[in-house]
Design a protein around this motif. Structure first.
Motif, short mmCIF file in Angstrom:
data_model
loop_
_atom_site.label_atom_id
_atom_site.label_comp_id
_atom_site.label_asym_id
_atom_site.label_seq_id
_atom_site.Cartn_x
_atom_site.Cartn_y
_atom_site.Cartn_z
N MET A 1 -29.70 7.91 -37.78
CA MET A 1 -30.47 9.09 -38.19
C MET A 1 -29.57 10.12 -38.85
N ILE A 2 -28.34 10.24 -38.34
CA ILE A 2 -27.41 11.20 -38.95
C ILE A 2 -27.11 10.81 -40.39
N LEU A 3 -26.97 9.51 -40.63
CA LEU A 3 -26.77 9.06 -42.02
C LEU A 3 -27.98 9.42 -42.87
N ASP A 4 -29.18 9.23 -42.32
CA ASP A 4 -30.40 9.58 -43.07
C ASP A 4 -30.44 11.06 -43.41
N ILE A 5 -30.06 11.88 -42.43
CA ILE A 5 -30.06 13.32 -42.68
C ILE A 5 -29.15 13.67 -43.83
N LEU A 6 -28.00 13.00 -43.88
CA LEU A 6 -26.99 13.38 -44.86
C LEU A 6 -27.18 12.70 -46.22
N GLU A 7 -27.87 11.56 -46.22
CA GLU A 7 -28.08 10.82 -47.46
C GLU A 7 -28.72 11.71 -48.52
N GLY A 8 -28.00 11.93 -49.61
CA GLY A 8 -28.54 12.74 -50.70
C GLY A 8 -28.63 14.22 -50.40
N ASN A 9 -28.13 14.62 -49.25
CA ASN A 9 -28.17 16.03 -48.86
C ASN A 9 -27.04 16.80 -49.54
N THR A 10 -27.38 17.82 -50.31
CA THR A 10 -26.34 18.58 -51.01
C THR A 10 -26.12 19.95 -50.39
N THR A 11 -26.61 20.13 -49.16
CA THR A 11 -26.48 21.46 -48.54
C THR A 11 -25.23 21.61 -47.68
N HIS A 12 -24.45 20.53 -47.55
CA HIS A 12 -23.21 20.58 -46.77
C HIS A 12 -23.44 21.15 -45.37
N PRO A 13 -24.23 20.46 -44.56
CA PRO A 13 -24.55 20.97 -43.23
C PRO A 13 -23.37 20.88 -42.27
N SER A 14 -23.38 21.75 -41.29
CA SER A 14 -22.38 21.73 -40.22
C SER A 14 -22.83 20.82 -39.10
N ALA A 15 -21.94 20.56 -38.15
CA ALA A 15 -22.31 19.76 -36.98
C ALA A 15 -23.50 20.41 -36.27
N ASN A 16 -23.48 21.71 -36.20
CA ASN A 16 -24.58 22.43 -35.56
C ASN A 16 -25.90 22.22 -36.30
N ILE A 18 -26.69 19.71 -38.16
CA ILE A 18 -27.10 18.32 -37.97
C ILE A 18 -27.68 18.13 -36.57
N HIS A 19 -27.02 18.71 -35.59
CA HIS A 19 -27.53 18.62 -34.23
C HIS A 19 -28.95 19.18 -34.13
N LYS A 20 -29.17 20.32 -34.76
CA LYS A 20 -30.50 20.94 -34.71
C LYS A 20 -31.57 19.99 -35.24
N THR A 21 -31.25 19.29 -36.33
CA THR A 21 -32.22 18.35 -36.90
C THR A 21 -32.42 17.14 -36.00
N VAL A 22 -31.32 16.62 -35.47
CA VAL A 22 -31.40 15.40 -34.66
C VAL A 22 -32.25 15.63 -33.40
N VAL A 23 -32.08 16.78 -32.76
CA VAL A 23 -32.80 17.00 -31.50
C VAL A 23 -34.31 17.13 -31.69
N THR A 24 -34.75 17.40 -32.90
CA THR A 24 -36.21 17.42 -33.10
C THR A 24 -36.79 16.03 -32.85
N LYS A 25 -36.01 15.01 -33.11
CA LYS A 25 -36.51 13.65 -32.90
C LYS A 25 -35.99 13.05 -31.61
N TYR A 26 -34.71 13.33 -31.28
CA TYR A 26 -34.12 12.81 -30.04
C TYR A 26 -33.60 14.00 -29.23
N PRO A 27 -34.48 14.59 -28.43
CA PRO A 27 -34.18 15.91 -27.84
C PRO A 27 -32.97 15.95 -26.93
N THR A 28 -32.54 14.82 -26.38
CA THR A 28 -31.41 14.88 -25.46
C THR A 28 -30.06 14.68 -26.13
#
Lengths: 124, 124
Positions: A1-16, A18-28
DNA sequence: TTGTAAATAAGAATCATTGCCAATTATGTT
DNA sequence: AACATAATTGGCAATGATTCTTATTTACAA
């Protein structure tokens, strides 16, 4: 999922980010897992880390050589592929032949939007 | 005194390094003062900050345009003036004319000493 | 000297990142 | 399936560089 988030993403997200996005789908999902995964993806060459003057580390899914334009007004990071970026001409450095593995180039500027007085909110 | 420490210093010391040196002469000097002074010197253009992938901020007294070679083995930072460094050809970026104030270029490599197997202790 | 502004020291607060370890999950073998 | 073993994960504590806060000290001017 982290690869999916970053694929084609030009916003240069931080670990934080990315974490915020991941927990929407995998809350733990923990920060450990996010950092471990990002580190692993970096080590296998899927990602580059970029870090501007001591701020947080951002993750760049586009590993093609390019420069980053850093706007001091809005803090945005903009990818620049041409024509500024100096393509590695490694052989020219006689002291360090054939050993340069990666080049990072940061251009500090005021971006076009901010120049025209229509930049968005200043990013954190 | 901080300017004296940095004048001609090519070791790229951190705030902590600088503090350690300053307290030998002025034992009560606080980190606040060191950071405030370094920030002020940066703002007036006497210093540049350089930061590699989330490590501590290092202070560079040589503000002439040049690149930094970063050895992955010994963590040393080496100034490179020629011939790699891409001199700012700012006008070539049509999207961002006349606004680039500073360029930073980081070259990740194995340095000459480490290549020859005679590098010193790995720096922190 | 006295008042006021600036600089400093000391330490607490912040916060991104890393480390630790127990719990969970995946994998392989009879 | 049942078990053993390895790898991954989650939760949270620890770290450590930098910033913030506030009281104190120093510098400067009238």
């Amino acid at each position: 999922m982290i690869l999916d988030i970053l694929e084609g993403n030009t916003t240069h997200p931080s670990a934080n980010d990315i974490h915020k996005t991941v927990v929407t789908k995998y809350p733990t999902t923990s920060f450990s897992t996010v950092y471990n995964t990002l580190e692993m993806l970096t080590n296998v060459g899927e990602l580059d880390k970029i870090c501007i003057l001591g701020n947080v580390i951002k993750y760049e899914p586009n590993t093609d050589p390019h420069a980053h334009l850093l706007c001091k007004k809005c803090n945005r990071i903009i990818d620049i592929f041409e024509p500024y970026y100096a393509k590695p001409s490694i052989r020219k450095i006689k002291q360090f032949p054939h050993t340069i593995e990666k080049v990072q180039e940061f251009l500090y500027c005021t971006c076009a939007s901010c120049l025209k007085g229509r930049q968005g909110k200043k990013l954190a």
